[in-house]
Design a protein around this motif. Structure first.
Motif, short mmCIF file in Angstrom:
data_model
loop_
_atom_site.label_atom_id
_atom_site.label_comp_id
_atom_site.label_asym_id
_atom_site.label_seq_id
_atom_site.Cartn_x
_atom_site.Cartn_y
_atom_site.Cartn_z
N ARG A 67 0.82 -1.21 0.00
CA ARG A 67 0.00 0.00 0.00
C ARG A 67 0.86 1.26 0.00
NH1 ARG A 67 -3.91 -0.16 4.90
NH2 ARG A 67 -1.91 -0.17 5.93
N ARG A 68 2.01 1.23 -0.61
CA ARG A 68 2.89 2.39 -0.58
C ARG A 68 2.30 3.58 -1.34
NH1 ARG A 68 8.73 0.86 0.48
NH2 ARG A 68 8.52 -1.25 1.21
N ASP A 69 1.67 3.30 -2.45
CA ASP A 69 1.11 4.39 -3.25
C ASP A 69 -0.35 4.66 -2.91
OD1 ASP A 69 3.54 4.60 -4.54
OD2 ASP A 69 2.99 3.16 -6.09
N ALA A 70 -0.93 3.86 -2.04
CA ALA A 70 -2.34 4.03 -1.69
C ALA A 70 -2.50 5.21 -0.72
CB ALA A 70 -2.87 2.76 -1.04
N ALA A 71 -3.73 5.64 -0.60
CA ALA A 71 -4.05 6.73 0.33
C ALA A 71 -3.86 6.24 1.76
CB ALA A 71 -5.49 7.17 0.12
N PRO A 72 -3.56 7.14 2.68
CA PRO A 72 -3.41 6.71 4.07
C PRO A 72 -4.74 6.16 4.60
CG PRO A 72 -3.40 9.10 3.91
CD PRO A 72 -3.36 8.57 2.52
N PRO A 73 -4.67 5.24 5.56
CA PRO A 73 -5.91 4.64 6.07
C PRO A 73 -6.75 5.68 6.80
CG PRO A 73 -4.04 4.00 7.43
CD PRO A 73 -3.49 4.73 6.25
N PRO A 74 -8.05 5.46 6.81
CA PRO A 74 -8.92 6.41 7.51
C PRO A 74 -8.69 6.35 9.03
CG PRO A 74 -10.18 4.50 6.77
CD PRO A 74 -8.81 4.37 6.19
N VAL A 75 -8.99 7.45 9.67
CA VAL A 75 -8.81 7.55 11.12
C VAL A 75 -10.17 7.79 11.75
CG1 VAL A 75 -7.73 8.87 12.97
CG2 VAL A 75 -6.48 8.46 10.85
N HIS A 76 -10.52 6.94 12.73
CA HIS A 76 -11.75 7.12 13.49
C HIS A 76 -11.37 7.60 14.88
CE1 HIS A 76 -14.33 5.31 10.49
NE2 HIS A 76 -13.44 4.33 10.37
N ARG A 77 -12.23 8.41 15.46
CA ARG A 77 -11.94 9.03 16.75
C ARG A 77 -13.00 8.60 17.77
NH1 ARG A 77 -12.20 15.33 16.95
NH2 ARG A 77 -14.34 14.94 17.55
N LEU A 78 -12.53 8.05 18.87
CA LEU A 78 -13.39 7.67 19.98
C LEU A 78 -13.09 8.61 21.13
CD1 LEU A 78 -15.43 5.72 21.28
CD2 LEU A 78 -13.49 4.30 21.94
N ASP A 79 -14.07 9.43 21.50
CA ASP A 79 -13.89 10.42 22.57
C ASP A 79 -14.60 9.94 23.83
OD1 ASP A 79 -12.45 12.28 21.02
OD2 ASP A 79 -14.30 13.05 20.16
N ILE A 80 -13.97 10.18 24.97
CA ILE A 80 -14.57 9.91 26.27
C ILE A 80 -14.68 11.24 26.98
CG2 ILE A 80 -14.39 8.61 28.41
CD1 ILE A 80 -12.49 6.69 26.92
N ALA A 81 -15.89 11.69 27.18
CA ALA A 81 -16.14 13.01 27.78
C ALA A 81 -15.94 12.95 29.29
CB ALA A 81 -17.56 13.46 27.45
N ALA A 82 -15.94 14.12 29.90
CA ALA A 82 -15.77 14.22 31.35
C ALA A 82 -16.92 13.55 32.10
CB ALA A 82 -15.65 15.68 31.77
N SER A 83 -18.09 13.51 31.47
CA SER A 83 -19.24 12.86 32.11
C SER A 83 -19.22 11.35 31.94
CB SER A 83 -20.54 13.41 31.50
OG SER A 83 -20.58 13.09 30.11
N GLY A 84 -18.31 10.82 31.11
CA GLY A 84 -18.24 9.39 30.87
C GLY A 84 -18.95 8.98 29.59
N ALA A 85 -19.52 9.94 28.89
CA ALA A 85 -20.22 9.63 27.65
C ALA A 85 -19.20 9.37 26.54
CB ALA A 85 -21.13 10.79 27.25
N LEU A 86 -19.54 8.44 25.64
CA LEU A 86 -18.68 8.09 24.52
C LEU A 86 -19.22 8.68 23.23
CD1 LEU A 86 -18.15 4.29 25.29
CD2 LEU A 86 -16.63 6.16 25.85
N SER A 87 -18.32 9.06 22.34
CA SER A 87 -18.74 9.51 21.01
C SER A 87 -17.76 8.95 19.99
CB SER A 87 -18.81 11.04 20.94
OG SER A 87 -17.53 11.59 21.14
#
Length: 143
Positions: free
Chosen positions: A56-76
């Motif tokens: 995959r040298r010439d391929a696009a970089p892999p997608p990045v997903h973001r998992l956030d943990i808020a101060a209240s404990g909620a996930l997004s």
């Protein structure tokens, strides 16, 4: 003045000495031998390593997903709220993605430790191997 007791030993053989003094020659040869012993292995030492190509040298970089943990404990997940019970299914879908996405986990500094621990344990159980722990300053201003 007293006569000195020193008397030179009479030189009995008037012929010149024809033998070569080999001590300096041996010293030089030993130094050269030691230098060869020390330098030759360094110059000739090679380790052959066959590294696999990922294809995959010439391929696009892999997608990045973001998992956030808020101060209240909620996930997004990528900004959309996700329930704690639905997280394993979301992580299984993430692992099954053929694009090989990367998961960035960002926990708020005030988030409860238990929620962060359970989230990381769920990620480990899902066997996700491309993960990044992101600090709070990384996504500052993107929320």
């Amino acid at each position: 003045m007293a006569r000195s007791r020193y008397r030179p030993i009479p030189f009995t053989d008037p012929r010149p000495m024809v033998e070569m003094n080999t001590t300096p020659l041996i010293d030089v040869l030993l130094v050269l031998l030691i230098m060869m012993i020390l330098t030759v292995p360094v110059v000739t030492h090679k380790v052959a390593i066959d590294l696999p190509g990922d294809g995959r040298r010439d391929a696009a970089p892999p997608p990045v997903h973001r998992l956030d943990i808020a101060a209240s404990g909620a996930l997004s997940w990528d900004g959309a709220p996700v329930a704690v019970a639905a997280l394993p299914a979301r992580l299984a879908g993430h692992r099954a993605d053929p694009a090989g996405p990367i998961l960035h986990v960002r926990a708020d500094g005030e988030a409860p430790y238990g929620v962060v621990d359970q989230t990381l344990a769920a990620i480990k159980r899902a066997r996700i191997d491309q993960i990044g722990l992101v600090d709070n300053a990384r996504y500052a201003g993107l929320d």
